[in-house]
Enzyme design. Structure first.
Site, mmCIF file in Angstrom:
data_model
loop_
_atom_site.group_PDB
_atom_site.id
_atom_site.type_symbol
_atom_site.label_atom_id
_atom_site.label_comp_id
_atom_site.label_asym_id
_atom_site.label_seq_id
_atom_site.Cartn_x
_atom_site.Cartn_y
_atom_site.Cartn_z
ATOM 1 N N LEU A 1 17.030 -2.809 55.027
ATOM 2 C CA LEU A 1 17.087 -3.579 56.272
ATOM 3 C C LEU A 1 18.132 -3.042 57.229
ATOM 4 C CD1 LEU A 1 16.641 -7.173 54.813
ATOM 5 C CD2 LEU A 1 14.915 -5.636 55.783
ATOM 6 N N GLU B 1 1.661 -2.347 46.684
ATOM 7 C CA GLU B 1 2.783 -1.444 47.024
ATOM 8 C C GLU B 1 3.222 -0.655 45.798
ATOM 9 O OE1 GLU B 1 5.967 -3.812 48.505
ATOM 10 O OE2 GLU B 1 4.887 -4.392 50.297
ATOM 11 N N HIS C 1 5.509 -0.374 54.264
ATOM 12 C CA HIS C 1 5.472 -1.568 55.111
ATOM 13 C C HIS C 1 4.296 -2.424 54.646
ATOM 14 C CE1 HIS C 1 6.189 -3.958 58.714
ATOM 15 N NE2 HIS C 1 4.876 -4.041 58.817
ATOM 16 N N SER D 1 11.889 -4.158 43.520
ATOM 17 C CA SER D 1 10.665 -4.020 42.707
ATOM 18 C C SER D 1 9.958 -2.698 43.002
ATOM 19 C CB SER D 1 9.722 -5.196 42.948
ATOM 20 O OG SER D 1 9.175 -5.163 44.248
ATOM 21 N N ASN E 1 8.732 5.386 54.245
ATOM 22 C CA ASN E 1 8.948 3.938 54.205
ATOM 23 C C ASN E 1 7.641 3.270 53.809
ATOM 24 O OD1 ASN E 1 10.312 1.428 54.618
ATOM 25 N ND2 ASN E 1 9.218 1.205 56.554
HETATM 26 C C1 GRF Z 1 8.559 -4.858 50.180
HETATM 27 O O1 GRF Z 1 7.759 -5.986 50.361
HETATM 28 C C2 GRF Z 1 8.242 -3.838 51.224
HETATM 29 O O2 GRF Z 1 6.960 -3.948 51.766
HETATM 30 C C3 GRF Z 1 9.217 -4.116 52.302
HETATM 31 O O3 GRF Z 1 10.363 -4.644 51.696
HETATM 32 C C4 GRF Z 1 10.001 -5.180 50.435
HETATM 33 C C5 GRF Z 1 10.875 -4.567 49.404
HETATM 34 O O4 GRF Z 1 10.756 -5.287 48.235
HETATM 35 N N1 GRF Z 1 9.517 -2.896 53.007
HETATM 36 P P1 GRF Z 1 11.525 -4.751 46.928
HETATM 37 O O5 GRF Z 1 13.007 -4.827 47.224
HETATM 38 O O6 GRF Z 1 11.068 -3.327 46.693
HETATM 39 O O7 GRF Z 1 11.079 -5.683 45.839
#
Ligand code: GRF
Length: 210
Positions: free
Chosen positions: A102, A191, A121, A25, A119
């Site tokens: 990850l 985000e 978070h 997302s 990054n």
């Molecule tokens: C997000 O919640 C971000 O904060 C964390 O990983 C998630 C990634 O979500 N680092 P997406 O794959 O971008 O939907």
């Protein structure tokens, strides 16, 4: 913020790769921001890197017709790093945005892009950061601690987990009856607004002048 000591200038428009392992997302939000940016966005999204053949971020790459590199889990780390370095070179990547990636980012990758790795978070770092703190685990800890607010942090990546200089932060309220998924959704919406513009601000700050 002075990065000049270890970060070379970035030619404009920067060529961004987004690394992810999840739904994608944030990748979608970044791509959409660039497409709809009222003023010229100082970067283009040119590559998506994923760590699983079934990650949703792969569908985002396909939906927007972007090159996609899926790093095979079974491949030894050294080989994965070589494949990744090759792709970064082929696509002349100058900046990387991690979004739910990850995996540890190998030093060779960080150096390849001149330490221009960002990054996002889902907390107000340094709170609720560090090894093992990602996704729902973060929101569960925030709720368990009875916090009345949490937030989103965009930071530079170094070889220490969730360390690196903070580039942008935005607070997010925690409501009394919040479930983990309700809080996660509220944080994720922030985000999607914060990351694309924080990347742009960083690129402009590091832009190669002249
Ligand atoms: C997000 O919640 C971000 O904060 C964390 O990983 C998630 C990634 O979500 N680092 P997406 O794959 O971008 O939907």
């Amino acid at each position: 913020m002075n990065h000049s000591h270890s970060r070379p200038p970035i030619p404009i428009p920067a060529r961004l790769a987004v690394f992810g392992s999840g739904a994608g997302s944030n990748a979608r939000a970044i791509i959409e921001w660039v497409r709809n940016a009222s003023i010229d966005a100082p970067y283009d999204v040119v590559l998506i890197v994923s760590t699983s053949p079934s990650a949703g971020i792969n569908d985002v790459a396909r939906a927007y017709g972007l090159p996609l590199l899926v790093l095979e889990r079974s491949m030894p780390v050294v080989e994965q790093t070589d494949v990744l370095l090759q792709a970064l070179r082929e696509h002349a990547i100058t900046i990387v945005a991690l979004a739910g990636y990850l995996r540890k980012v190998e030093p060779a990758i960080i150096h390849m892009v001149g330490n221009h790795i960002l990054n996002i978070h889902p907390s107000l770092l340094p709170a609720y950061g560090g090894q093992g703190m990602y996704g729902a685990t973060v929101h569960q800890a925030v709720l368990a601690a009875g916090e009345t607010e949490t937030g989103v942090t965009v930071h530079l990546v170094t070889d220490v987990y969730d360390d690196g200089a903070i580039l942008a932060q935005q607070r997010v309220p925690v409501l009394d009856a919040d479930t983990v998924s309700e809080l996660a959704a509220r944080v994720r919406n922030v985000e999607h607004l914060l990351y694309p513009s924080a990347i742009a601000a960083y690129v402009r700050e590091m832009a190669e002048v002249g």
